[in-house]
Design a protein around this motif. Structure first.
Motif, PDB file in Angstrom:
ATOM      1  N   GLY A  82       0.782  -1.231   0.000  1.00  0.00           N
ATOM      2  CA  GLY A  82       0.000   0.000   0.000  1.00  0.00           C
ATOM      3  C   GLY A  82       0.811   1.277   0.000  1.00  0.00           C
ATOM      4  O   GLY A  82       0.242   2.370   0.060  1.00  0.00           O
ATOM      5  N   ILE A  83       2.141   1.172  -0.088  1.00  0.00           N
ATOM      6  CA  ILE A  83       3.009   2.346  -0.173  1.00  0.00           C
ATOM      7  C   ILE A  83       3.852   2.214  -1.431  1.00  0.00           C
ATOM      8  O   ILE A  83       4.404   1.146  -1.714  1.00  0.00           O
ATOM      9  N   CYS A 106       0.760   6.875  -0.346  1.00  0.00           N
ATOM     10  CA  CYS A 106      -0.170   5.761  -0.185  1.00  0.00           C
ATOM     11  C   CYS A 106      -0.783   5.429  -1.548  1.00  0.00           C
ATOM     12  O   CYS A 106      -1.290   6.304  -2.244  1.00  0.00           O
ATOM     13  N   ILE A 110      -2.809  -0.256   3.515  1.00  0.00           N
ATOM     14  CA  ILE A 110      -1.459  -0.467   4.031  1.00  0.00           C
ATOM     15  C   ILE A 110      -1.428  -1.686   4.951  1.00  0.00           C
ATOM     16  O   ILE A 110      -2.294  -1.843   5.822  1.00  0.00           O
ATOM     17  N   LEU A 145       4.736   8.280   8.179  1.00  0.00           N
ATOM     18  CA  LEU A 145       3.580   8.288   7.275  1.00  0.00           C
ATOM     19  C   LEU A 145       2.493   9.235   7.774  1.00  0.00           C
ATOM     20  O   LEU A 145       1.336   9.122   7.370  1.00  0.00           O
ATOM     21  N   GLN A 150       0.771  12.515   2.173  1.00  0.00           N
ATOM     22  CA  GLN A 150       0.801  11.070   1.966  1.00  0.00           C
ATOM     23  C   GLN A 150      -0.589  10.431   2.017  1.00  0.00           C
ATOM     24  O   GLN A 150      -0.773   9.296   1.587  1.00  0.00           O
ATOM     25  N   MET A 162      -6.119   5.839   8.264  1.00  0.00           N
ATOM     26  CA  MET A 162      -4.900   5.319   7.647  1.00  0.00           C
ATOM     27  C   MET A 162      -3.916   4.840   8.702  1.00  0.00           C
ATOM     28  O   MET A 162      -3.304   3.764   8.563  1.00  0.00           O
TER      29      MET A 162
END
Length: 362
Positions: A82-83, A106, A110, A145, A150, A162
């Motif tokens: 997911g990154i 992102c 994640i 993060l 992001q 998130m």
């Protein structure tokens, strides 16, 4: 060595200047002239040399110098599910220098990646060290993060949502490193430094609360026989920096409410303020590692001055809970800071010598 209290009174942040053969091999790999296997072989050989150099300098805590990474943080984060890494239109600026254009964002839900390459990197380091020292491995904080850009609103409705997934990914990461044999893990964190810099923003209280929640969530799964420390950074790129600000705005949260075993704190110049915020360690059993020896510049520090600074800090934290290290790594990115390898090792030896004179042998 397994029974020693960590961090040691003489410790290290982790990254070292990349060697010439390593730089050449990485350039050849980027150009497609050698294979991944050939690059790995060079990395293995150069990390073996680096381990020998650390032992020769007297340091007992051994890292791989982050030799397999381009960045102290991005290489880890972009290998989470997911990154993704990407090349932005503009680089962000440090004092007097622009950082190489590359960043993360992102791209989906994640989670931890069971095939994360850092697990093999740790296992390789442990094999190379082979009991000759205490193996420490470094990864970036989940707080890396936390930056607004992001957040992908097509995936998560808000930052809090998130970060719940990020927390779970890091809990899984800690368990995975532990299962691989890691017993000394350092979590590097520029975000607390960002908060020190941005203390007057309206978002500061909520952001500080979220950063604290992230830390405590991941430390809640830490096994009893695993040491987990943090390093609070203000940016380290080609001997430059990005952030300023004393620890006062975050001290009540980071020092009094988190359960790290050690706190590596930058104290090499006036940007970090004084030692008074250390009073929040009153009930904290962790060790405070004073980064009084700069990794940014080659000039050697005066030994007696460093000792006087340690005695000053001991007004707030018992001397036995204090340690000494370089203020940051010597190469948070593969470019490295502006000093020679010889000057780097002189700094490491200085830390070891001062610690021995104050605390004796660890």
């Amino acid at each position: 060595m397994a029974n020693k209290v960590l961090p040691l009174h003489a410790d290290t942040v982790g990254s070292y200047l990349r060697s010439a053969p390593l730089k050449a091999a990485r350039a050849q790999f980027a150009e497609g002239n050698i294979s991944r296997a050939e690059l790995t072989a060079v990395e293995d050989a150069e990390i073996e040399k680096l381990v020998q150099a650390q032992l020769a300098a007297g340091i007992q805590v051994i890292t791989d110098g982050e030799y397999r990474r381009s960045w102290w943080h991005i290489d880890f984060l972009e290998n989470l599910n997911g990154i993704e890494g990407y090349v932005p239109e503009e680089a962000y600026n440090f004092r007097g220098v622009s950082v190489r254009k590359y960043n993360i964002r992102c791209s989906g839900k994640i989670s931890w990646n069971d095939a994360h390459p850092f697990l093999d990197h740790f296992k390789s380091l442990q094999k190379i060290v082979n009991g000759r020292g205490i193996v420490k491995f470094t990864i970036p904080s989940p707080n890396q993060l936390m930056y607004d850009y992001q957040l992908n609103t097509a995936v998560y409705p808000n930052k809090a949502a998130m970060m719940k997934d990020v927390q779970k990914a890091y809990q899984d990461a800690i368990n995975a490193f532990y299962a691989a044999g890691c017993r000394y893990l350092q979590i590097d964190d520029v975000y607390w430094g960002t908060l020190c810099n941005n203390k007057d923003l309206p978002s500061f209280p909520a952001d500080k609360a979220q950063a604290l929640e992230n830390v405590q969530a991941i430390l809640s799964v830490k096994p009893a026989d695993m040491t987990v420390t943090t390093h609070v950074c203000r940016g380290n790129y080609k001997s430059s920096y990005r952030l300023t600000g004393a620890y006062d705005p975050i001290a009540d949260a980071l020092f009094a409410q988190t359960d790290y075993d050690g706190y590596f704190l930058e104290y090499d110049d006036e940007r970090s303020g004084g030692f008074e915020p250390l009073k929040y360690f009153a009930a904290n059993k962790g060790r405070v590692v004073l980064g009084l020896v700069t990794s940014k510049f080659p000039e050697p520090e005066d030994k007696e001055f460093i000792k006087s600074r340690i005695r000053e800090a001991a007004q707030y934290v018992p001397l036995e809970q204090l340690c000494l290290s370089p203020q940051c790594g010597f190469a948070s990115t593969e470019e490295g800071n502006i000093l020679t390898e010889e000057q780097q090792w002189a700094k490491v030896r200085l830390v070891e010598e001062i610690a021995r004179e104050i605390w004796g042998e660890d």
